[in-house]
Design a protein around this motif. Sequence first.
Motif, PDB file in Angstrom:
ATOM      1  N   VAL A   1      17.485  64.833 -61.859  1.00 22.33           N
ATOM      2  CA  VAL A   1      17.517  64.784 -60.504  1.00 22.33           C
ATOM      3  C   VAL A   1      16.349  63.904 -59.861  1.00 22.33           C
ATOM      4  O   VAL A   1      15.151  64.445 -60.140  1.00 22.33           O
ATOM      5  CB  VAL A   1      17.644  66.080 -59.506  1.00 22.33           C
ATOM      6  CG1 VAL A   1      17.679  65.976 -58.175  1.00 22.33           C
ATOM      7  CG2 VAL A   1      18.701  66.945 -60.324  1.00 22.33           C
ATOM      8  N   PRO A   2      16.552  62.822 -59.326  1.00 22.21           N
ATOM      9  CA  PRO A   2      15.410  62.093 -58.629  1.00 22.21           C
ATOM     10  C   PRO A   2      14.671  62.780 -57.777  1.00 22.21           C
ATOM     11  O   PRO A   2      15.331  63.621 -57.020  1.00 22.21           O
ATOM     12  CB  PRO A   2      16.123  60.742 -57.883  1.00 22.21           C
ATOM     13  CG  PRO A   2      17.738  61.116 -57.785  1.00 22.21           C
ATOM     14  CD  PRO A   2      18.049  62.518 -58.910  1.00 22.21           C
ATOM     15  N   TRP A   3      13.458  62.693 -57.715  1.00 23.15           N
ATOM     16  CA  TRP A   3      12.587  63.435 -56.702  1.00 23.15           C
ATOM     17  C   TRP A   3      11.540  62.641 -56.161  1.00 23.15           C
ATOM     18  O   TRP A   3      11.221  61.608 -57.062  1.00 23.15           O
ATOM     19  CB  TRP A   3      12.171  64.799 -57.074  1.00 23.15           C
ATOM     20  CG  TRP A   3      11.509  64.985 -58.350  1.00 23.15           C
ATOM     21  CD1 TRP A   3      12.091  64.602 -59.573  1.00 23.15           C
ATOM     22  CD2 TRP A   3      10.050  64.935 -58.604  1.00 23.15           C
ATOM     23  NE1 TRP A   3      10.766  64.640 -60.481  1.00 23.15           N
ATOM     24  CE2 TRP A   3       9.693  64.805 -59.985  1.00 23.15           C
ATOM     25  CE3 TRP A   3       8.989  64.846 -57.656  1.00 23.15           C
ATOM     26  CZ2 TRP A   3       8.160  64.718 -60.335  1.00 23.15           C
ATOM     27  CZ3 TRP A   3       7.640  64.912 -57.976  1.00 23.15           C
ATOM     28  CH2 TRP A   3       7.503  65.025 -59.607  1.00 23.15           C
ATOM     29  N   HIS A   4      10.817  62.960 -55.099  1.00 22.48           N
ATOM     30  CA  HIS A   4       9.426  62.265 -54.778  1.00 22.48           C
ATOM     31  C   HIS A   4       8.607  63.334 -54.205  1.00 22.48           C
ATOM     32  O   HIS A   4       8.986  64.212 -53.396  1.00 22.48           O
ATOM     33  CB  HIS A   4       9.967  61.232 -53.734  1.00 22.48           C
ATOM     34  CG  HIS A   4       8.668  60.568 -53.143  1.00 22.48           C
ATOM     35  ND1 HIS A   4       7.841  59.688 -53.941  1.00 22.48           N
ATOM     36  CD2 HIS A   4       7.930  60.645 -52.082  1.00 22.48           C
ATOM     37  CE1 HIS A   4       6.838  59.137 -53.245  1.00 22.48           C
ATOM     38  NE2 HIS A   4       6.880  59.649 -52.123  1.00 22.48           N
ATOM     39  N   ASN A   5       7.389  63.151 -54.547  1.00 22.51           N
ATOM     40  CA  ASN A   5       6.468  64.255 -54.045  1.00 22.51           C
ATOM     41  C   ASN A   5       5.624  63.563 -52.861  1.00 22.51           C
ATOM     42  O   ASN A   5       4.838  62.607 -53.310  1.00 22.51           O
ATOM     43  CB  ASN A   5       5.461  64.749 -55.217  1.00 22.51           C
ATOM     44  CG  ASN A   5       4.597  65.765 -54.593  1.00 22.51           C
ATOM     45  OD1 ASN A   5       4.459  65.968 -53.453  1.00 22.51           O
ATOM     46  ND2 ASN A   5       3.876  66.466 -55.503  1.00 22.51           N
ATOM     47  N   ALA A   6       5.685  63.862 -51.796  1.00 17.15           N
ATOM     48  CA  ALA A   6       4.934  63.067 -50.731  1.00 17.15           C
ATOM     49  C   ALA A   6       3.591  63.970 -50.241  1.00 17.15           C
ATOM     50  O   ALA A   6       3.541  64.000 -49.076  1.00 17.15           O
ATOM     51  CB  ALA A   6       5.686  62.629 -49.650  1.00 17.15           C
ATOM     52  N   ALA A   7       3.154  64.778 -51.104  1.00 19.77           N
ATOM     53  CA  ALA A   7       1.869  65.548 -50.871  1.00 19.77           C
ATOM     54  C   ALA A   7       0.650  64.944 -50.520  1.00 19.77           C
ATOM     55  O   ALA A   7       0.266  63.847 -50.892  1.00 19.77           O
ATOM     56  CB  ALA A   7       1.660  66.518 -51.931  1.00 19.77           C
ATOM     57  N   HIS A   8      -0.048  65.684 -49.660  1.00 10.65           N
ATOM     58  CA  HIS A   8      -1.073  65.195 -49.005  1.00 10.65           C
ATOM     59  C   HIS A   8      -2.004  66.615 -48.951  1.00 10.65           C
ATOM     60  O   HIS A   8      -1.887  67.308 -47.699  1.00 10.65           O
ATOM     61  CB  HIS A   8      -1.138  64.463 -47.726  1.00 10.65           C
ATOM     62  CG  HIS A   8      -0.517  63.125 -48.055  1.00 10.65           C
ATOM     63  ND1 HIS A   8      -1.259  62.166 -48.493  1.00 10.65           N
ATOM     64  CD2 HIS A   8       0.735  62.623 -47.619  1.00 10.65           C
ATOM     65  CE1 HIS A   8      -0.326  60.982 -48.674  1.00 10.65           C
ATOM     66  NE2 HIS A   8       0.921  61.396 -48.114  1.00 10.65           N
ATOM     67  N   GLY A   9      -2.857  66.951 -49.740  1.00 11.98           N
ATOM     68  CA  GLY A   9      -3.743  68.124 -49.641  1.00 11.98           C
ATOM     69  C   GLY A   9      -4.663  68.253 -48.417  1.00 11.98           C
ATOM     70  O   GLY A   9      -5.196  67.011 -48.081  1.00 11.98           O
ATOM     71  N   GLY A  10      -4.875  69.107 -47.753  1.00 11.33           N
ATOM     72  CA  GLY A  10      -5.790  69.393 -46.949  1.00 11.33           C
ATOM     73  C   GLY A  10      -5.353  68.681 -45.352  1.00 11.33           C
ATOM     74  O   GLY A  10      -6.191  68.389 -44.734  1.00 11.33           O
ATOM     75  N   ARG A  11      -4.117  68.431 -45.339  1.00 11.26           N
ATOM     76  CA  ARG A  11      -3.567  68.000 -44.139  1.00 11.26           C
ATOM     77  C   ARG A  11      -2.410  68.828 -43.545  1.00 11.26           C
ATOM     78  O   ARG A  11      -1.842  69.335 -44.226  1.00 11.26           O
ATOM     79  CB  ARG A  11      -2.953  66.519 -44.345  1.00 11.26           C
ATOM     80  CG  ARG A  11      -4.092  65.550 -44.920  1.00 11.26           C
ATOM     81  CD  ARG A  11      -3.571  64.182 -45.163  1.00 11.26           C
ATOM     82  NE  ARG A  11      -2.912  63.535 -43.902  1.00 11.26           N
ATOM     83  CZ  ARG A  11      -2.361  62.252 -44.413  1.00 11.26           C
ATOM     84  NH1 ARG A  11      -1.752  62.077 -45.389  1.00 11.26           N
ATOM     85  NH2 ARG A  11      -1.763  61.858 -43.113  1.00 11.26           N
ATOM     86  N   GLY A  12      -2.611  69.075 -42.315  1.00 16.58           N
ATOM     87  CA  GLY A  12      -1.905  69.844 -41.522  1.00 16.58           C
ATOM     88  C   GLY A  12      -0.528  69.133 -41.206  1.00 16.58           C
ATOM     89  O   GLY A  12      -0.517  68.118 -41.207  1.00 16.58           O
ATOM     90  N   TRP A  13       0.480  70.093 -40.505  1.00 18.69           N
ATOM     91  CA  TRP A  13       1.804  69.157 -40.254  1.00 18.69           C
ATOM     92  C   TRP A  13       1.541  68.187 -39.225  1.00 18.69           C
ATOM     93  O   TRP A  13       2.058  67.177 -39.071  1.00 18.69           O
ATOM     94  CB  TRP A  13       2.752  70.267 -39.508  1.00 18.69           C
ATOM     95  CG  TRP A  13       3.385  71.374 -40.610  1.00 18.69           C
ATOM     96  CD1 TRP A  13       3.001  72.847 -40.674  1.00 18.69           C
ATOM     97  CD2 TRP A  13       3.987  70.893 -41.859  1.00 18.69           C
ATOM     98  NE1 TRP A  13       3.577  73.175 -41.773  1.00 18.69           N
ATOM     99  CE2 TRP A  13       4.014  72.062 -42.503  1.00 18.69           C
ATOM    100  CE3 TRP A  13       4.354  69.891 -42.353  1.00 18.69           C
ATOM    101  CZ2 TRP A  13       4.767  72.330 -43.734  1.00 18.69           C
ATOM    102  CZ3 TRP A  13       4.948  69.871 -43.501  1.00 18.69           C
ATOM    103  CH2 TRP A  13       5.365  70.942 -44.416  1.00 18.69           C
ATOM    104  N   ALA A  14       0.590  68.388 -38.175  1.00 15.10           N
ATOM    105  CA  ALA A  14       0.327  67.410 -37.225  1.00 15.10           C
ATOM    106  C   ALA A  14      -0.280  65.963 -37.859  1.00 15.10           C
ATOM    107  O   ALA A  14       0.288  64.895 -37.403  1.00 15.10           O
ATOM    108  CB  ALA A  14      -0.569  67.933 -35.948  1.00 15.10           C
ATOM    109  N   GLU A  15      -1.231  66.045 -39.001  1.00  9.52           N
ATOM    110  CA  GLU A  15      -1.646  65.127 -39.255  1.00  9.52           C
ATOM    111  C   GLU A  15      -0.702  64.481 -40.400  1.00  9.52           C
ATOM    112  O   GLU A  15      -0.618  63.241 -40.592  1.00  9.52           O
ATOM    113  CB  GLU A  15      -2.807  65.558 -40.217  1.00  9.52           C
ATOM    114  CG  GLU A  15      -4.074  65.825 -39.626  1.00  9.52           C
ATOM    115  CD  GLU A  15      -5.010  66.482 -40.282  1.00  9.52           C
ATOM    116  OE1 GLU A  15      -6.147  65.573 -40.630  1.00  9.52           O
ATOM    117  OE2 GLU A  15      -5.101  67.561 -41.039  1.00  9.52           O
ATOM    118  N   LEU A  16       0.307  65.520 -41.012  1.00  5.92           N
ATOM    119  CA  LEU A  16       1.363  64.709 -41.777  1.00  5.92           C
ATOM    120  C   LEU A  16       2.347  63.949 -41.109  1.00  5.92           C
ATOM    121  O   LEU A  16       3.029  62.767 -41.247  1.00  5.92           O
ATOM    122  CB  LEU A  16       2.099  65.863 -42.740  1.00  5.92           C
ATOM    123  CG  LEU A  16       1.221  66.477 -43.759  1.00  5.92           C
ATOM    124  CD1 LEU A  16       1.803  67.681 -44.414  1.00  5.92           C
ATOM    125  CD2 LEU A  16       0.613  65.384 -44.603  1.00  5.92           C
TER     126      LEU A  16
END
Length: 166
Positions: free
Chosen positions: A2-17
């Motif tokens: 199954v195609p997937w993508h991880n758009a993770a950014h550690g240390g960033r809250g929802w407003a920053e994301l």
Amino acid sequence: GVPWHNAAHGGRGWAELALTFDDDVVPQARHRDGCTDVLIMSGGQSDIYEDDKTGAETYALAVAYAQAARGAGFQYVLVTTMPAFGPGGSIDPTPDMLQARIDHNTLMMADAGNDWDGVADWHSHPALADATNTTYFENDFVHFKPAAADVAAFIVEPILRELVNS
């Protein structure tokens, strides 16, 4: 398979994301017949222990992020509750921070089927409830070791399978 993508950014809250949402998340919604696009949201810890948000404020930021995902074309939004974090390690949460995590998770669980299509309950699983357990958590008492990631995936998998097959 199954195609997937991880758009993770550690240390960033929802407003920053949200500031990088158009670049990181929007392109992942394929808008193609026969494709089911699911956003799995896991986060909010930084909102609490770096930005001093309450559980309700963090929850509201997650809801806004989920609504933006739906507007971008994601058919389903699955969220996870926050696992334990601290004390000690890289952060030393105050009682208010620990309560904010509980409040956030309570709101998430109560909202299943409204803003979320599924909630993976990580905070109630014994392996993810004690951040000082170094079998599951790194020495920073925040980040998962592979054993915790396996538990987390075990919790997410049936919910994700149900969404994709619906």
